[in-house]
Enzyme design. Structure first.
Site, PDB file in Angstrom:
ATOM      1  N   ARG A  68      47.128   7.209  41.442  1.00 18.38           N
ATOM      2  CA  ARG A  68      47.290   6.325  40.898  1.00 18.38           C
ATOM      3  C   ARG A  68      47.493   6.046  39.242  1.00 18.38           C
ATOM      4  NH1 ARG A  68      43.854   3.725  36.630  1.00 18.38           N
ATOM      5  NH2 ARG A  68      43.490   1.160  36.964  1.00 18.38           N
ATOM      6  N   ASP A 120      47.048   0.953  33.299  1.00 20.09           N
ATOM      7  CA  ASP A 120      48.141   0.412  31.872  1.00 20.09           C
ATOM      8  C   ASP A 120      48.346   1.071  31.197  1.00 20.09           C
ATOM      9  OD1 ASP A 120      45.889   0.232  31.751  1.00 20.09           O
ATOM     10  OD2 ASP A 120      45.300  -0.921  30.294  1.00 20.09           O
ATOM     11  N   GLY A 134      43.097  -2.135  34.545  1.00 21.40           N
ATOM     12  CA  GLY A 134      44.028  -1.580  34.961  1.00 21.40           C
ATOM     13  C   GLY A 134      44.918  -2.704  35.348  1.00 21.40           C
ATOM     14  N   THR A 150      37.983   4.314  28.425  1.00 16.18           N
ATOM     15  CA  THR A 150      39.301   4.683  27.760  1.00 16.18           C
ATOM     16  C   THR A 150      38.866   4.746  26.012  1.00 16.18           C
ATOM     17  OG1 THR A 150      40.321   3.462  29.674  1.00 16.18           O
ATOM     18  CG2 THR A 150      41.604   3.547  27.451  1.00 16.18           C
TER      19      THR A 150
END
Ligand code: ASP
Length: 312
Positions: free
Chosen positions: A206, A209, A232, A178
Protein backbone atom coordinates in the site's frame (compact mmCIF):
# COMPACT_ATOMS: atom_id res chain seq x y z
CA UNK A 1 2.07 32.92 14.09
CA UNK A 2 5.75 32.56 13.15
CA UNK A 3 7.34 35.61 11.46
CA UNK A 4 8.81 35.99 8.00
CA UNK A 5 12.57 35.41 7.71
CA UNK A 6 15.17 35.12 5.00
CA UNK A 7 15.99 31.56 6.03
CA UNK A 8 13.19 29.46 7.43
CA UNK A 9 12.68 25.89 8.58
CA UNK A 10 9.78 23.91 10.01
CA UNK A 11 9.33 20.21 10.80
CA UNK A 12 6.51 17.88 11.79
CA UNK A 13 6.43 14.49 13.46
CA UNK A 14 2.87 13.49 12.61
CA UNK A 15 -0.65 14.63 13.36
CA UNK A 16 -3.37 12.85 15.26
CA UNK A 17 -5.91 12.79 18.01
CA UNK A 18 -3.50 13.02 20.87
CA UNK A 19 -5.02 12.87 24.35
CA UNK A 20 -3.45 15.51 26.54
CA UNK A 21 -4.22 13.38 29.59
CA UNK A 22 -1.94 10.61 28.33
CA UNK A 23 1.00 12.88 27.78
CA UNK A 24 3.44 12.65 30.66
CA UNK A 25 6.09 15.37 31.01
CA UNK A 26 8.81 12.81 30.24
CA UNK A 27 7.08 11.70 27.03
CA UNK A 28 6.42 15.22 25.91
CA UNK A 29 10.05 16.07 26.47
CA UNK A 30 11.23 13.09 24.43
CA UNK A 31 9.11 14.08 21.43
CA UNK A 32 9.99 17.72 21.66
CA UNK A 33 13.69 16.93 22.02
CA UNK A 34 13.42 14.89 18.81
CA UNK A 35 11.77 17.75 16.95
CA UNK A 36 14.15 20.38 18.29
CA UNK A 37 17.23 18.29 17.49
CA UNK A 38 16.01 17.97 13.89
CA UNK A 39 15.38 21.73 13.72
CA UNK A 40 18.84 22.58 15.05
CA UNK A 41 20.54 20.28 12.55
CA UNK A 42 18.53 21.60 9.62
CA UNK A 43 18.97 25.19 10.69
CA UNK A 44 22.76 24.78 10.98
CA UNK A 45 22.76 23.81 7.30
CA UNK A 46 20.82 26.94 6.34
CA UNK A 47 22.89 29.21 8.58
CA UNK A 48 26.10 28.07 6.96
CA UNK A 49 24.70 28.90 3.51
CA UNK A 50 23.49 25.39 2.67
CA UNK A 51 20.52 24.77 0.40
CA UNK A 52 16.91 24.29 1.43
CA UNK A 53 17.16 20.81 -0.10
CA UNK A 54 20.10 19.89 2.13
CA UNK A 55 18.33 21.33 5.18
CA UNK A 56 15.10 19.36 4.71
CA UNK A 57 17.03 16.15 4.08
CA UNK A 58 19.16 16.71 7.20
CA UNK A 59 16.16 17.48 9.43
CA UNK A 60 14.15 14.56 8.07
CA UNK A 61 17.04 12.14 8.55
CA UNK A 62 17.30 13.17 12.22
CA UNK A 63 13.59 12.41 12.66
CA UNK A 64 13.94 9.08 10.82
CA UNK A 65 16.74 8.10 13.20
CA UNK A 66 14.61 8.90 16.25
CA UNK A 67 12.54 5.81 17.22
CA UNK A 68 9.71 7.95 18.59
CA UNK A 69 8.50 8.81 15.10
CA UNK A 70 6.88 6.63 12.47
CA UNK A 71 9.58 6.90 9.82
CA UNK A 72 12.86 5.05 9.34
CA UNK A 73 13.64 3.52 12.74
CA UNK A 74 10.32 3.19 14.58
CA UNK A 75 8.19 2.63 11.47
CA UNK A 76 4.87 0.85 11.96
CA UNK A 77 4.16 -2.76 10.94
CA UNK A 78 2.13 -3.54 7.83
CA UNK A 79 -0.41 -6.39 7.65
CA UNK A 80 2.39 -8.89 6.96
CA UNK A 81 4.47 -7.77 9.93
CA UNK A 82 6.95 -5.88 7.75
CA UNK A 83 8.15 -2.29 7.76
CA UNK A 84 7.49 -0.71 4.38
CA UNK A 85 8.46 2.93 4.12
CA UNK A 86 7.64 5.79 1.76
CA UNK A 87 9.52 9.08 1.31
CA UNK A 88 9.75 12.04 -1.07
CA UNK A 89 11.84 15.15 -1.53
CA UNK A 90 11.28 18.09 -3.87
CA UNK A 91 13.28 21.13 -4.91
CA UNK A 92 11.20 24.26 -5.51
CA UNK A 93 13.90 25.93 -7.61
CA UNK A 94 13.62 23.59 -10.57
CA UNK A 95 10.73 21.27 -9.65
CA UNK A 96 13.03 18.27 -9.48
CA UNK A 97 11.67 15.52 -7.24
CA UNK A 98 12.59 12.06 -6.03
CA UNK A 99 10.60 9.48 -4.11
CA UNK A 100 10.58 5.89 -2.95
CA UNK A 101 7.63 3.73 -1.96
CA UNK A 102 7.29 0.42 -0.09
CA UNK A 103 10.99 0.18 0.66
CA UNK A 104 12.38 -1.98 3.43
CA UNK A 105 15.66 -2.14 5.35
CA UNK A 106 16.72 1.31 4.12
CA UNK A 107 18.00 3.28 7.12
CA UNK A 108 17.09 6.70 5.71
CA UNK A 109 14.43 6.50 3.00
CA UNK A 110 14.70 10.27 2.49
CA UNK A 111 18.34 9.90 1.47
CA UNK A 112 17.30 7.27 -1.06
CA UNK A 113 14.57 9.57 -2.39
CA UNK A 114 17.20 12.25 -2.95
CA UNK A 115 19.37 9.75 -4.84
CA UNK A 116 16.39 8.90 -7.04
CA UNK A 117 16.11 12.61 -7.81
CA UNK A 118 19.80 13.15 -8.46
CA UNK A 119 21.08 9.82 -9.75
CA UNK A 120 18.21 8.36 -11.75
CA UNK A 121 16.03 9.56 -14.62
CA UNK A 122 12.93 8.72 -12.53
CA UNK A 123 10.80 10.39 -9.88
CA UNK A 124 9.30 7.45 -7.95
CA UNK A 125 10.79 3.97 -7.54
CA UNK A 126 9.08 1.28 -5.44
CA UNK A 127 9.58 -2.08 -3.76
CA UNK A 128 12.40 -4.35 -4.88
CA UNK A 129 13.35 -1.91 -7.62
CA UNK A 130 14.04 0.72 -4.98
CA UNK A 131 15.89 -1.81 -2.82
CA UNK A 132 18.13 -2.76 -5.75
CA UNK A 133 18.74 0.95 -6.43
CA UNK A 134 19.63 1.43 -2.75
CA UNK A 135 22.25 -1.31 -3.07
CA UNK A 136 23.65 0.24 -6.19
CA UNK A 137 23.84 3.67 -4.58
CA UNK A 138 25.37 2.17 -1.42
CA UNK A 139 22.92 3.92 0.90
CA UNK A 140 22.95 2.64 4.48
CA UNK A 141 20.88 -0.51 5.08
CA UNK A 142 19.85 -2.01 8.41
CA UNK A 143 18.53 -5.44 9.38
CA UNK A 144 14.90 -5.94 10.50
CA UNK A 145 15.86 -5.75 14.16
CA UNK A 146 16.88 -2.10 13.77
CA UNK A 147 13.32 -1.17 12.81
CA UNK A 148 11.64 -3.27 15.52
CA UNK A 149 9.82 -1.43 18.27
CA UNK A 150 7.84 -3.29 20.93
CA UNK A 151 5.09 -0.69 21.07
CA UNK A 152 4.59 -0.76 17.29
CA UNK A 153 4.50 -4.56 17.43
CA UNK A 154 1.83 -4.53 20.15
CA UNK A 155 -0.08 -1.89 18.20
CA UNK A 156 -0.06 -4.15 15.15
CA UNK A 157 -1.23 -7.16 17.20
CA UNK A 158 -4.45 -5.28 17.98
CA UNK A 159 -5.33 -4.99 14.28
CA UNK A 160 -3.53 -8.06 12.92
CA UNK A 161 -5.72 -10.38 10.80
CA UNK A 162 -8.39 -7.71 10.32
CA UNK A 163 -8.99 -5.27 7.49
CA UNK A 164 -8.53 -2.37 9.88
CA UNK A 165 -5.60 -0.12 9.10
CA UNK A 166 -4.95 2.96 11.12
CA UNK A 167 -2.99 6.10 11.52
CA UNK A 168 -0.08 5.41 13.78
CA UNK A 169 -1.23 8.16 16.08
CA UNK A 170 -4.93 7.25 16.14
CA UNK A 171 -4.04 4.68 18.74
CA UNK A 172 -4.87 5.45 22.32
CA UNK A 173 -1.38 5.24 23.74
CA UNK A 174 1.87 6.58 22.32
CA UNK A 175 1.10 8.79 19.38
CA UNK A 176 3.51 10.07 16.81
CA UNK A 177 3.82 9.62 13.11
CA UNK A 178 5.11 10.56 9.76
CA UNK A 179 7.86 13.16 9.63
CA UNK A 180 8.59 16.03 7.30
CA UNK A 181 10.41 19.31 6.81
CA UNK A 182 10.05 22.45 4.71
CA UNK A 183 12.67 25.15 4.24
CA UNK A 184 13.61 28.38 2.54
CA UNK A 185 17.32 29.06 2.07
CA UNK A 186 19.19 32.36 1.88
CA UNK A 187 19.06 32.27 -1.93
CA UNK A 188 15.25 32.19 -1.73
CA UNK A 189 14.84 28.57 -2.80
CA UNK A 190 12.25 26.29 -1.21
CA UNK A 191 12.26 22.54 -0.55
CA UNK A 192 10.04 19.93 1.07
CA UNK A 193 10.62 16.40 2.39
CA UNK A 194 8.31 13.77 3.90
CA UNK A 195 9.07 10.28 5.23
CA UNK A 196 6.79 7.64 6.77
CA UNK A 197 6.24 4.05 7.79
CA UNK A 198 2.65 4.59 6.64
CA UNK A 199 -0.34 3.23 8.51
CA UNK A 200 -0.42 0.30 10.95
CA UNK A 201 -1.71 -2.94 9.37
CA UNK A 202 -1.77 -1.37 5.91
CA UNK A 203 -1.95 -3.86 3.05
CA UNK A 204 1.31 -5.15 1.57
CA UNK A 205 2.65 -2.58 -0.94
CA UNK A 206 0.00 0.00 0.00
CA UNK A 207 1.34 3.46 -0.83
CA UNK A 208 0.12 6.60 0.94
CA UNK A 209 0.30 10.27 0.11
CA UNK A 210 3.80 10.97 1.46
CA UNK A 211 5.84 9.81 -1.59
CA UNK A 212 3.33 11.08 -4.13
CA UNK A 213 4.43 14.46 -5.47
CA UNK A 214 1.53 16.89 -5.10
CA UNK A 215 -0.34 14.79 -2.54
CA UNK A 216 1.88 14.62 0.57
CA UNK A 217 4.89 16.59 -0.66
CA UNK A 218 5.33 19.58 -2.97
CA UNK A 219 7.69 22.53 -3.46
CA UNK A 220 7.68 25.38 -5.94
CA UNK A 221 9.70 28.59 -5.58
CA UNK A 222 6.79 30.46 -7.14
CA UNK A 223 4.60 29.79 -4.10
CA UNK A 224 5.46 27.43 -1.25
CA UNK A 225 6.87 24.15 0.03
CA UNK A 226 4.52 21.72 1.79
CA UNK A 227 4.81 18.48 3.77
CA UNK A 228 1.63 16.71 4.92
CA UNK A 229 0.69 14.18 7.58
CA UNK A 230 -2.59 12.42 8.11
CA UNK A 231 -4.92 9.89 6.52
CA UNK A 232 -3.03 9.25 3.30
CA UNK A 233 -5.95 8.03 1.20
CA UNK A 234 -7.75 11.35 1.78
CA UNK A 235 -4.68 13.48 1.14
CA UNK A 236 -4.15 11.60 -2.13
CA UNK A 237 -7.71 12.30 -3.26
CA UNK A 238 -7.42 15.94 -2.23
CA UNK A 239 -4.00 16.33 -3.93
CA UNK A 240 -3.47 18.32 -0.77
CA UNK A 241 0.08 19.68 -1.07
CA UNK A 242 -0.36 20.80 -4.67
CA UNK A 243 -3.71 22.35 -3.77
CA UNK A 244 -1.98 24.74 -1.35
CA UNK A 245 0.33 25.78 -4.18
CA UNK A 246 -2.55 26.08 -6.66
CA UNK A 247 -4.63 28.27 -4.35
CA UNK A 248 -1.68 30.63 -4.02
CA UNK A 249 -0.52 30.57 -7.65
CA UNK A 250 -3.88 30.66 -9.41
CA UNK A 251 -6.14 32.33 -6.89
CA UNK A 252 -3.70 34.68 -5.22
CA UNK A 253 -4.34 33.44 -1.69
CA UNK A 254 -1.71 33.99 1.01
CA UNK A 255 0.02 30.93 2.46
CA UNK A 256 -2.09 31.14 5.58
CA UNK A 257 -5.36 31.39 3.63
CA UNK A 258 -4.42 28.54 1.28
CA UNK A 259 -3.44 26.22 4.11
CA UNK A 260 -6.61 27.05 6.03
CA UNK A 261 -8.75 26.26 2.96
CA UNK A 262 -7.08 22.88 2.37
CA UNK A 263 -6.84 21.75 6.01
CA UNK A 264 -10.20 23.00 7.29
CA UNK A 265 -12.47 23.13 4.23
CA UNK A 266 -11.30 20.65 1.59
CA UNK A 267 -9.89 17.75 3.62
CA UNK A 268 -12.59 17.24 6.29
CA UNK A 269 -15.35 16.09 3.87
CA UNK A 270 -12.90 13.43 2.63
CA UNK A 271 -12.24 12.22 6.20
CA UNK A 272 -8.87 13.85 5.84
CA UNK A 273 -7.74 13.95 9.45
CA UNK A 274 -4.30 15.50 9.72
CA UNK A 275 -2.32 18.61 8.98
CA UNK A 276 0.61 20.08 7.15
CA UNK A 277 3.57 22.40 7.44
CA UNK A 278 4.37 24.98 4.78
CA UNK A 279 6.73 27.85 4.01
CA UNK A 280 6.30 30.53 1.37
CA UNK A 281 8.82 32.43 -0.76
CA UNK A 282 9.18 35.16 1.88
CA UNK A 283 9.97 32.59 4.55
CA UNK A 284 6.61 32.77 6.31
CA UNK A 285 5.77 29.51 8.04
CA UNK A 286 2.33 28.00 8.68
CA UNK A 287 1.75 24.83 10.72
CA UNK A 288 -1.91 23.81 10.77
CA UNK A 289 -4.02 20.73 11.49
CA UNK A 290 -7.67 19.72 11.83
CA UNK A 291 -7.25 17.25 14.68
CA UNK A 292 -6.31 17.82 18.29
CA UNK A 293 -2.56 17.85 17.85
CA UNK A 294 0.42 17.70 15.56
CA UNK A 295 4.04 17.26 16.57
CA UNK A 296 5.61 20.31 15.03
CA UNK A 297 8.28 22.96 15.33
CA UNK A 298 9.96 25.85 13.56
CA UNK A 299 12.94 28.15 13.94
CA UNK A 300 12.30 31.86 14.47
CA UNK A 301 13.98 34.68 12.56
CA UNK A 302 16.37 35.13 15.51
CA UNK A 303 17.25 31.43 15.52
CA UNK A 304 15.08 30.43 18.49
CA UNK A 305 13.73 26.89 18.22
CA UNK A 306 10.03 26.32 19.00
CA UNK A 307 8.14 23.03 19.30
CA UNK A 308 4.53 22.21 20.13
CA UNK A 309 2.14 19.30 20.17
CA UNK A 310 -1.34 20.52 21.06
CA UNK A 311 -3.27 23.54 19.91
CA UNK A 312 -2.14 26.58 21.91
N1 ASP B 1 0.13 10.15 5.59
C1 ASP B 1 0.72 8.91 6.05
C2 ASP B 1 0.20 7.78 5.21
O1 ASP B 1 -0.98 7.74 4.95
C3 ASP B 1 0.45 8.61 7.48
C4 ASP B 1 0.75 9.71 8.48
O2 ASP B 1 0.84 10.86 8.13
O3 ASP B 1 0.94 9.38 9.66
O4 ASP B 1 0.96 6.89 4.86
Amino acid sequence: MPQAASIALAVHGGAGTIARTEMTPAREKAYRDGLEDALRRGHAVLRSGGSALEAVETATKALEDCPHFNAGRGSVFNADGQHEMDAAIMSGADLRAGAVASVHNVKNPIALARRVMEKSPHVLISGMGAFEFAHREKVALEDDQYFFDQFRYDQWQRTRGTDVYQLDHSDDDRKFGTVGAVARDAAGHLAAATSTGGMTNKRWMRIGDSPVIGAGTYANDASCAVSCTGHGESFLRAVAAFDVHALMAYKGLSLEEAVREVVHVRLPPLNGDGGLIAVDREGRIVLDFNCSGMYRGHVDADGTVHSAIFRA
